[in-house]
Design an enzyme around this catalytic site. Structure first.
Site, short mmCIF file in Angstrom:
data_model
loop_
_atom_site.label_atom_id
_atom_site.label_comp_id
_atom_site.label_asym_id
_atom_site.label_seq_id
_atom_site.Cartn_x
_atom_site.Cartn_y
_atom_site.Cartn_z
N VAL A 66 -69.96 32.47 -48.57
CA VAL A 66 -70.14 33.07 -47.24
C VAL A 66 -71.64 33.21 -46.99
O VAL A 66 -72.38 33.65 -47.88
CB VAL A 66 -69.43 34.44 -47.15
CG1 VAL A 66 -69.68 35.09 -45.79
CG2 VAL A 66 -67.94 34.28 -47.40
N HIS A 98 -67.74 39.03 -50.98
CA HIS A 98 -66.71 39.64 -51.83
C HIS A 98 -65.42 39.85 -51.01
O HIS A 98 -64.31 39.63 -51.51
CB HIS A 98 -67.18 40.97 -52.38
CG HIS A 98 -68.46 40.90 -53.16
ND1 HIS A 98 -69.62 41.52 -52.76
CD2 HIS A 98 -68.78 40.25 -54.30
CE1 HIS A 98 -70.58 41.28 -53.63
NE2 HIS A 98 -70.10 40.51 -54.58
#
Ligand code: AMP
Length: 286
Positions: free
Chosen positions: A176, A37
């Site tokens: 990620v 995020h």
């Protein structure tokens, strides 16, 4: 950093920013923020004058209400991450504010919602398109950032923005990962140590398939089998799907030479994980 809880107040702020000819970047989330995020926030902050982060655990996109109850909620540490990353506004409406009694309009997702997660999680994408529409209408962004981790969600949102003429640029951000390759997910904290160890087989299988594709093994069937074998050999509870699709339409394709995405959903010890890799088109220079 402001915290705003009502759509009207959010719109007033966004209109004021727009009246100053400043740009708004928007990152929608369900909270329990992690480095994935934070990467979306970084992209937004780098490209826009102001960035809005929304935190809303959306009941409409959970087809099992128990999952909604169990979803991690870490509001205070989320605020810290937001502040550290340069967010201007955290938009955090309550369920009652988002869906007051009598709310009945829903946004029907397009064809990209028909495969993979669609049939597995009935109503999920309708919940996503409905809430993202409401969030766009409140935050009035110029650009909105979504993770490629949820590749199908990104495709569904792109279709919606295109087909319904939303004046928002949709931007996909790379996944990620942990050092060993596991995609970061709010669900990872629910993995037992053993399941966490085994779950790395998903990314290992996907990376091996990508390596084969680059070496010109372009048969979807062979690549799917490669991914499945990695996952099966790691005490996986259940593979829900391994699909190879066109990255725009998400239709299944038999050959990956022109580019594709491999998407996986699998269960490890009661936790459902999803992941994917993109396969770039192969330039045939022979
Ligand atoms: P959620 O975790 O459902 O709140 O997701 C909010 C946004 O973060 C979505 O656009 C996700 O695709 C994105 N996201 C979740 N995990 C990752 C990750 N590992 N890397 C990049 N983006 C992510």
């Amino acid at each position: 950093m402001l915290i705003i809880e009502s759509p009207r107040e959010m719109q007033t702020w966004a209109q004021e920013i727009r009246s100053q000819a400043l740009t708004i970047g928007f990152v929608p989330t369900m909270g329990a923020l992690h480095a994935g995020h934070a990467s979306l926030l970084q992209h937004s902050v780098n490209a826009n004058d102001k960035s809005v982060l929304s935190i809303f655990v959306n009941p409409a996109q959970f087809n099992v209400s128990e999952d909604f109850e169990k979803y991690p909620r870490t509001f205070h540490s989320d605020l810290e991450i937001a502040a550290q990353n340069g967010v201007s506004v955290v938009y955090a409406p309550s369920v009652d504010v988002m869906y007051p009694p009598g709310t009945s309009v829903r946004v029907t997702p397009g064809s990209a919602a028909q495969t993979m997660e669609g049939p597995m999680r009935p109503g999920h994408f309708e919940g996503v398109t409905t809430v993202v529409t409401k969030l766009f209408n409140a935050t009035l962004p110029h650009r909105a950032y979504f993770g490629k981790k949820d590749f199908q969600q990104l495709a569904v949102i792109r279709q919606m923005a295109r087909d319904l003429d939303f004046p928002v640029e949709i931007i996909g951000v790379d996944t990620v990962r942990e050092n060993d390759g596991l995609a970061l997910s709010s669900r990872n904290i629910r993995l037992s140590p053993e399941a966490r160890h085994n779950a790395v087989s998903i990314s290992q299988g996907l990376f091996e398939a990508r390596r084969l594709h680059l070496n010109r093994t372009n048969s979807s069937e062979t690549l799917m089998k490669t991914v499945e074998t990695f996952i099966r050999n790691s005490q996986c509870e259940k593979i829900e799907y391994v699909e190879i699709c066109d990255p725009n339409t998400l239709e299944s394709i038999g050959d990956t030479a022109c580019g594709a995405v491999i998407c996986v959903a699998a269960w490890f010890d009661g936790v459902r994980l999803i992941d994917n890799v993109e396969l770039k088109p192969i330039n045939d220079e022979r």
